[in-house]
Motif scaffolding. Structure first.
Motif, PDB file in Angstrom:
ATOM      1  N   UNK A 159       0.813  -1.221   0.000  1.00 59.36           N
ATOM      2  CA  UNK A 159       0.000   0.000   0.000  1.00 59.36           C
ATOM      3  C   UNK A 159       0.848   1.272   0.000  1.00 59.36           C
ATOM      4  N   UNK A 160       1.899   1.404   0.836  1.00 56.61           N
ATOM      5  CA  UNK A 160       2.690   2.637   0.780  1.00 56.61           C
ATOM      6  C   UNK A 160       3.285   2.898  -0.601  1.00 56.61           C
ATOM      7  N   UNK A 161       3.682   1.848  -1.303  1.00 53.52           N
ATOM      8  CA  UNK A 161       4.211   2.043  -2.657  1.00 53.52           C
ATOM      9  C   UNK A 161       3.134   2.531  -3.608  1.00 53.52           C
ATOM     10  N   UNK A 162       1.907   2.118  -3.378  1.00 51.17           N
ATOM     11  CA  UNK A 162       0.791   2.575  -4.205  1.00 51.17           C
ATOM     12  C   UNK A 162       0.554   4.069  -4.033  1.00 51.17           C
ATOM     13  N   UNK A 163       0.898   4.598  -2.887  1.00 50.56           N
ATOM     14  CA  UNK A 163       0.629   5.999  -2.585  1.00 50.56           C
ATOM     15  C   UNK A 163       1.721   6.950  -3.064  1.00 50.56           C
ATOM     16  N   UNK A 164       2.849   6.421  -3.502  1.00 46.69           N
ATOM     17  CA  UNK A 164       3.986   7.260  -3.866  1.00 46.69           C
ATOM     18  C   UNK A 164       3.634   8.251  -4.970  1.00 46.69           C
ATOM     19  N   UNK A 165       3.081   7.775  -6.062  1.00 49.26           N
ATOM     20  CA  UNK A 165       2.799   8.661  -7.204  1.00 49.26           C
ATOM     21  C   UNK A 165       1.718   9.692  -6.875  1.00 49.26           C
ATOM     22  N   UNK A 166       0.568   9.294  -6.296  1.00 51.35           N
ATOM     23  CA  UNK A 166      -0.423  10.329  -5.965  1.00 51.35           C
ATOM     24  C   UNK A 166       0.101  11.382  -4.984  1.00 51.35           C
ATOM     25  N   UNK A 167       0.858  10.943  -3.975  1.00 50.79           N
ATOM     26  CA  UNK A 167       1.418  11.916  -3.033  1.00 50.79           C
ATOM     27  C   UNK A 167       2.411  12.838  -3.722  1.00 50.79           C
ATOM     28  N   UNK A 168       3.280  12.275  -4.543  1.00 54.53           N
ATOM     29  CA  UNK A 168       4.288  13.093  -5.233  1.00 54.53           C
ATOM     30  C   UNK A 168       3.634  14.097  -6.171  1.00 54.53           C
ATOM     31  N   UNK A 169       2.571  13.689  -6.859  1.00 49.75           N
ATOM     32  CA  UNK A 169       1.872  14.619  -7.748  1.00 49.75           C
ATOM     33  C   UNK A 169       1.224  15.751  -6.957  1.00 49.75           C
ATOM     34  N   UNK A 170       0.668  15.430  -5.799  1.00 45.47           N
ATOM     35  CA  UNK A 170       0.097  16.491  -4.963  1.00 45.47           C
ATOM     36  C   UNK A 170       1.197  17.437  -4.501  1.00 45.47           C
ATOM     37  N   UNK A 171       2.332  16.881  -4.041  1.00 41.59           N
ATOM     38  CA  UNK A 171       3.443  17.731  -3.587  1.00 41.59           C
ATOM     39  C   UNK A 171       3.993  18.573  -4.728  1.00 41.59           C
ATOM     40  N   UNK A 172       3.972  18.023  -5.934  1.00 41.68           N
ATOM     41  CA  UNK A 172       4.453  18.760  -7.103  1.00 41.68           C
ATOM     42  C   UNK A 172       3.651  20.050  -7.275  1.00 41.68           C
TER      43      UNK A 172
END
Length: 186
Positions: free
Chosen positions: A50-63
């Motif tokens: 699950x944490x790996x699944x969240x990497x891209x959505x979190x990074x896009x939000x931080x972007x």
């Protein structure tokens, strides 16, 4: 994903983008973006993480909306590639949760017309002391200054590719920036 967040915190936007796109290309499966934690090289079996699944959505939000942990600062568009602001493009983020409330944010590029339009909306009771909006123009263009805004110009500072805003109590902010073709150097 803490590595990605740290790159943005350190102002390493190019490294952030490289790491994010490499993660998307090589760590997550194509089409489904399934992200395993690890898998033996001799097996096709992998464990869902699950944490790996969240990497891209979190990074896009931080972007697009990055909250400084130790300061009352909200960065907008901090990690977005300059190509996303080519003429006619729009960058937007809707209903993004922040510690200051729900954020709606957009940048509309009209480089040929000489403008970038920034729209910011926060619905919280408390607003950040400072909003920094990064407007990284594509090659050949540069920010010139503020053309118009629905906020007092004394609460706006244009620094190179950053727009620094002191929102006070204003929840809806509209700013139009002028953009010029960069003088060619020989």
């Amino acid at each position: 994903y803490n590595y990605l967040k740290s790159l943005l915190r350190l102002g390493e936007e190019k490294k952030f983008l490289l790491a994010l796109f490499a993660h998307m290309a090589f760590h997550q499966s194509r089409d489904t973006f399934f992200a395993p934690e690890s898998t033996p090289l001799d097996q096709l079996d992998s464990i869902h993480c699950v944490p790996s699944q969240l990497t891209v959505p979190l990074a896009l939000k931080w972007m697009l909306a990055f909250e400084e942990d130790d300061q009352d600062v909200l960065w907008l568009n901090r990690g977005a590639p300059d190509t996303w602001l080519r003429d006619g493009q729009r960058i937007s983020l809707a209903n993004a949760p922040t510690r200051w409330g729900i954020l709606n944010f957009a940048v509309d590029s009209n480089l040929e017309g000489g403008t970038l339009r920034v729209s910011i909306g926060l619905d919280g009771a408390n607003l950040p002391k400072t909003i920094r909006c990064r407007l990284r123009c594509p090659d050949g263009y540069e920010l010139d200054g503020v053309l118009s805004a629905n906020i007092d110009h004394s609460r706006l500072v244009s620094l190179s590719e950053d727009l620094v805003i002191t929102p006070g109590t204003q929840q809806e902010i509209e700013i139009e920036m002028t953009v010029n073709r960069r003088a060619e150097t020989r």
